[in-house]
Design a protein around this motif. Structure first.
Motif, PDB file in Angstrom:
ATOM      1  N   UNK A   1       0.834  -1.210   0.000  1.00 50.29           N
ATOM      2  CA  UNK A   1       0.000   0.000   0.000  1.00 50.29           C
ATOM      3  C   UNK A   1       0.869   1.261   0.000  1.00 50.29           C
ATOM      4  N   UNK A   2       1.811   1.277  -0.944  1.00 52.29           N
ATOM      5  CA  UNK A   2       2.649   2.450  -1.157  1.00 52.29           C
ATOM      6  C   UNK A   2       2.662   2.788  -2.645  1.00 52.29           C
ATOM      7  N   UNK A   3       2.959   4.031  -2.957  1.00 59.17           N
ATOM      8  CA  UNK A   3       3.087   4.484  -4.344  1.00 59.17           C
ATOM      9  C   UNK A   3       4.455   4.067  -4.861  1.00 59.17           C
TER      10      UNK A   3
ATOM     11  N   UNK B   1      -0.370   4.641   2.084  1.00 58.03           N
ATOM     12  CA  UNK B   1      -1.541   5.398   1.621  1.00 58.03           C
ATOM     13  C   UNK B   1      -2.330   5.969   2.781  1.00 58.03           C
ATOM     14  N   UNK B   2      -2.384   5.231   3.877  1.00 55.94           N
ATOM     15  CA  UNK B   2      -3.142   5.704   5.036  1.00 55.94           C
ATOM     16  C   UNK B   2      -2.579   7.021   5.570  1.00 55.94           C
ATOM     17  N   UNK B   3      -1.259   7.212   5.439  1.00 51.59           N
ATOM     18  CA  UNK B   3      -0.667   8.468   5.873  1.00 51.59           C
ATOM     19  C   UNK B   3      -0.853   9.562   4.824  1.00 51.59           C
ATOM     20  N   UNK B   4      -0.823   9.182   3.542  1.00 52.52           N
ATOM     21  CA  UNK B   4      -0.993  10.181   2.484  1.00 52.52           C
ATOM     22  C   UNK B   4      -2.352  10.867   2.554  1.00 52.52           C
ATOM     23  N   UNK B   5      -3.364  10.170   3.073  1.00 49.18           N
ATOM     24  CA  UNK B   5      -4.684  10.798   3.237  1.00 49.18           C
ATOM     25  C   UNK B   5      -4.592  12.033   4.136  1.00 49.18           C
ATOM     26  N   UNK B   6      -3.588  12.076   4.997  1.00 50.93           N
ATOM     27  CA  UNK B   6      -3.458  13.200   5.932  1.00 50.93           C
ATOM     28  C   UNK B   6      -2.582  14.322   5.381  1.00 50.93           C
TER      29      UNK B   6
ATOM     30  N   UNK C   1      -5.242  14.155  -3.878  1.00 49.81           N
ATOM     31  CA  UNK C   1      -6.476  13.725  -3.206  1.00 49.81           C
ATOM     32  C   UNK C   1      -7.364  12.970  -4.185  1.00 49.81           C
ATOM     33  N   UNK C   2      -7.456  13.458  -5.410  1.00 48.84           N
ATOM     34  CA  UNK C   2      -8.325  12.811  -6.391  1.00 48.84           C
ATOM     35  C   UNK C   2      -7.808  11.404  -6.740  1.00 48.84           C
ATOM     36  N   UNK C   3      -6.500  11.234  -6.821  1.00 45.31           N
ATOM     37  CA  UNK C   3      -5.955   9.905  -7.085  1.00 45.31           C
ATOM     38  C   UNK C   3      -6.284   8.943  -5.941  1.00 45.31           C
TER      39      UNK C   3
END
Length: 481
Positions: free
Chosen positions: A421-423, A450-455, A468-470
């Motif tokens: 779950x990483x880019x 990804x869970x951190x990227x939401x923040x 955010x859209x991605x």
């Protein structure tokens, strides 16, 4: 050999471009006496014939194209002031004078030896000086080869008499050719076609394959081709040059499909070759003209003793100035550590490991539109058998993009490792996307979940809202499974 023409240093660096300068800076800062050898201009290809002058030519062209699409701006369609653009290019190339770079070496404590350096056995470099003499340099700890790359030309008969442009002539020309044939489909071809078409040349681009920028995501080349055609360039795919001849003041070109062209100049942008043909590689058991293969510490693997290093284009890991400088910083740290007997930290993302060359190489193509790319592409993932989820988003739906142009055309793509779950890859095409790239590089190099990227909240209204859209698109894709 006499005492006065032999000098000993801790480190000898061959090549004073940005890569060599960075190696020398790091070793000197570590207390190692360092000399750098240069046969041309201190500052190298990037400063005088590549990055700096090419972007100086492109920036006015891209800005005019963007302004022309903004409502209410009447000057956007005006022709460029060619003399002013070329004068700006000359300033950015320091008028091909390296005094400023030489002064930087002096203040950094790095000695400069002018002339052509060749290896002359282990830890030895012989320099043919401009005055016709020879200086012998002995390295106590390391020799670093930072000689870069040069244009690779096709095997056409009569090439010398043709006097074609390479990237050097394309970035330093004193006037636009009336008609310019560009051979190639990569970054140099696309960027120089963009620049000279905007400066008034009629560009005909010839590509062997079926698209531009074939190493990047397909949508990148498609958008650039679309804009080039709108600007008036003639793009022809699936064709090569069978022969070309200089005649009078121009060039006659015969194509593989039987077609013929005449032009004022022809630019071959058909790849790069290492500057190692006259480097004395045979004196240390290597083949002249080869790329220099290194490990992640940038130590040349085929030479024993951990004394020979290769950083930048010459090792073929990533032919980009910023990656070469990254490699140089690591190589300098490795040389300093080995000289002091300090153990190396070669774990992934360690102090002495060039991990980014494998996982997070950022690249911007300064065309209309800009292309920004880092990490895996979908083709690379497919070729290597790596499972990734591909997430696409139309940049024209982002409010910040619409501020650039109500008819904004662009696209974003993220490649996500579904298990970790990483880019692992990010690719953008559209006006202004170059400034998105570092955030993508940080996300990949930092392996941010990804869970951190939401923040990481993108400001509104900016193009960075695409992050955010991605994430939202990926969430919805996963929910639909």
């Amino acid at each position: 050999m006499t005492a006065e023409d032999t000098r000993s240093y801790d480190v000898v660096v061959i090549g004073a471009g940005p890569v060599g300068e960075n190696v020398a800076d790091r070793t000197t800062a570590a207390g190692l006496s360092t000399v750098i050898v240069e046969s041309e201009l201190v500052g190298g290809e990037c400063s005088y014939w590549a990055c700096e002058p090419s972007k100086a030519l492109l920036r006015p062209a891209l800005l005019r194209a963007e302004v022309a699409r903004v409502p209410g701006v009447q000057a956007g369609g005006a022709p460029l002031d060619v003399d002013a653009v070329l004068a700006h290019r000359d300033r950015m190339a320091a008028h091909w004078d390296d005094d400023g770079q030489v002064e930087w070496l002096r203040t950094a404590g790095v000695d400069l030896q002018r002339g052509h350096g060749r290896l002359d056995g282990p830890r030895r470099v012989a320099v043919s000086t401009p005055g016709g003499g020879t200086v012998h340099l002995l390295a106590r700890h390391a020799v670093a080869v930072c000689t870069g790359s040069t244009a690779a030309l096709p095997a056409l008969p009569g090439l010398a008499g043709l006097r074609p442009w390479t990237s050097r002539e394309a970035t330093s020309a004193t006037k636009p050719p009336g008609r310019l044939v560009v051979v190639g489909a990569g970054v140099v071809a696309a960027e120089m076609a963009t620049a000279w078409q905007a400066l008034g040349s009629q560009v005909v681009l010839l590509a062997r394959g079926n698209r531009l920028l074939p190493q990047l995501e397909p949508f990148a080349g498609e958008l650039v081709a679309e804009r080039l055609r709108e600007a008036g360039a003639d793009l022809r795919f699936g064709v090569t040059v069978s022969s070309a001849v200089r005649m009078g003041g121009g060039v006659g070109v015969l194509l593989s499909d039987g077609g013929r062209l005449t032009a004022d100049e022809i630019l071959f942008a058909t790849g790069r070759a290492p500057r190692t043909g006259d480097l004395g590689l045979e004196t240390v058991g290597l083949a002249p003209g080869d790329w220099l293969t290194t490990d992640d510490t940038f130590t040349v693997t085929a030479v024993q003793g951990d004394w020979l290093y290769a950083a930048g284009d010459v090792n073929r890991r990533a032919l980009l100035t910023h990656q070469g400088k990254y490699q140089a910083r690591i190589a300098g740290a490795v040389i300093a550590a080995r000289a002091s007997g300090t153990p190396l930290d070669t774990a992934p993302w360690g102090t002495h490991a060039g991990t980014a060359d494998l996982a997070a190489v950022p690249q911007v193509v300064f065309t209309d539109p800009e292309i920004a790319s880092v990490g895996l592409t979908t083709a690379e993932a497919r070729r290597t058998g790596r499972h990734v989820d591909v997430v696409d988003y139309d940049l024209g739906h982002v409010a910040g993009a619409l501020q650039h142009d109500p008819g904004y055309r662009g696209r974003a793509r993220a490649l996500i490792d579904p298990d970790r779950r990483t880019v692992v890859g990010c690719h953008f095409a559209g006006p202004g996307v170059a400034e998105l790239l570092h955030s993508a590089t940080v996300a990949i190099a930092g392996e941010i979940p990804l869970e951190r990227l939401w923040h990481a909240v993108p400001p509104f209204p900016t193009i960075s809202e695409v992050w955010l859209r991605l994430l939202e698109t990926y969430r919805d894709q996963r929910a639909a499974l």
